[in-house]
Design a protein around this motif. Sequence first.
Motif, PDB file in Angstrom:
ATOM      1  N   GLY A   1       2.678  -3.875   8.633  1.00 38.28           N
ATOM      2  CA  GLY A   1       4.076  -3.431   8.805  1.00 38.28           C
ATOM      3  C   GLY A   1       3.821  -1.832   9.321  1.00 38.28           C
ATOM      4  O   GLY A   1       2.897  -1.673   8.944  1.00 38.28           O
ATOM      5  N   THR A   2       4.991  -1.272   9.950  1.00 38.33           N
ATOM      6  CA  THR A   2       5.168  -0.154  10.389  1.00 38.33           C
ATOM      7  C   THR A   2       5.647   1.249   9.418  1.00 38.33           C
ATOM      8  O   THR A   2       5.483   2.175   9.261  1.00 38.33           O
ATOM      9  CB  THR A   2       6.302   0.258  11.318  1.00 38.33           C
TER      10      THR A   2
ATOM     11  N   LEU B   1       3.240   0.600   2.761  1.00 30.90           N
ATOM     12  CA  LEU B   1       3.462  -0.147   4.275  1.00 30.90           C
ATOM     13  C   LEU B   1       3.440  -1.944   3.393  1.00 30.90           C
ATOM     14  O   LEU B   1       2.191  -1.818   2.321  1.00 30.90           O
ATOM     15  CB  LEU B   1       2.158   0.014   4.602  1.00 30.90           C
TER      16      LEU B   1
ATOM     17  N   GLY C   1       3.425   7.174  13.235  1.00 32.84           N
ATOM     18  CA  GLY C   1       3.796   6.993  12.831  1.00 32.84           C
ATOM     19  C   GLY C   1       4.311   5.277  12.412  1.00 32.84           C
ATOM     20  O   GLY C   1       4.897   4.748  13.135  1.00 32.84           O
ATOM     21  N   GLN C   2       3.145   4.863  12.692  1.00 34.10           N
ATOM     22  CA  GLN C   2       2.590   3.773  13.106  1.00 34.10           C
ATOM     23  C   GLN C   2       2.090   2.719  11.863  1.00 34.10           C
ATOM     24  O   GLN C   2       1.189   3.261  11.652  1.00 34.10           O
ATOM     25  CB  GLN C   2       1.955   3.474  14.101  1.00 34.10           C
ATOM     26  N   GLY C   3       2.078   1.615  11.528  1.00 33.62           N
ATOM     27  CA  GLY C   3       0.734   0.718  11.063  1.00 33.62           C
ATOM     28  C   GLY C   3      -0.108   0.303  11.309  1.00 33.62           C
ATOM     29  O   GLY C   3      -0.292   0.723  12.183  1.00 33.62           O
ATOM     30  N   PRO C   4      -1.247   0.640  10.647  1.00 36.22           N
ATOM     31  CA  PRO C   4      -2.419   0.276  11.218  1.00 36.22           C
ATOM     32  C   PRO C   4      -2.682  -1.265  12.094  1.00 36.22           C
ATOM     33  O   PRO C   4      -2.622  -2.368  11.671  1.00 36.22           O
ATOM     34  CB  PRO C   4      -3.329  -0.407   9.451  1.00 36.22           C
TER      35      PRO C   4
ATOM     36  N   PHE D   1       0.735  -1.373   0.165  1.00 30.92           N
ATOM     37  CA  PHE D   1       0.210   0.155   0.598  1.00 30.92           C
ATOM     38  C   PHE D   1       0.375   1.488  -0.126  1.00 30.92           C
ATOM     39  O   PHE D   1       2.013   1.039   0.876  1.00 30.92           O
ATOM     40  CB  PHE D   1      -1.209  -0.011   1.456  1.00 30.92           C
TER      41      PHE D   1
END
Lengths: 111, 119
Positions: A102-103, A89, B40-43, A36
């Motif tokens: 992932g972050t 992502l 700053g994080q993923g979902p 994404f």
Amino acid sequence: KQEVTQIPAALSVPEGENLVLNCSFTDSAIYNLQWFRQDPGKGLTSLLLIQSSQREQTSGRLNASLDKSSGRSTLYIAASQPGDSATYLCAVLSGTYKYIFGTGTRLKVLA
Amino acid sequence: GAGVSQSPRYKVAKRGQDVALRCDPISGHVSLFWYQQALGQGPEFLTYFQNEAQLDKSGLPSDRFFAERPEGSVSTLKIQRTQQEDSAVYLCASSPKGLAGRSNTGELFFGEGSRLTVL
């Protein structure tokens, strides 16, 4: 428990470079993997979806590969442009009904 | 509509207030997901619906969080007695197919999210 890691966390490149973003996951029993793009303050836009039986998918300048046995996927961006600047992502569908994300990798392409 | 629509886009709540966040998925989509995204994080997964059935709510952080999709289309995420740690972007996603069976899993389509700030 499935864990997804993305390296690098941030990347800054000059325009025109080819680049590779990495995604690794700990449990190889996945149903699919998606890449994404997220622009600041926006939702996620699906770029490429790879089913577990597939090895790669291509869309324009983007190519994503999947190696389930090693728990890795790469997103290759050819001839990068400033408009490619965003957070990328990856997410895997495994286990029950959860996509695990992932972050992300924050990409900046300099003009 | 053409895409997933979420409302409100921005919500500021005082600690202790109840909030309701709405998601209009793409018409005909079977699967609907709610995610929480901190800066700053993923979902992070919250819950999953297949049509009107809530098949997984394991990601809801506490019993203050409740989600429903009574007619298998629009969904509402409700947070009761909001706390500061609830501040985040809440993302909704839909997918044309259901996940039961898994013969061919489809793309996720995300809305732009609802940004919740709890003061």
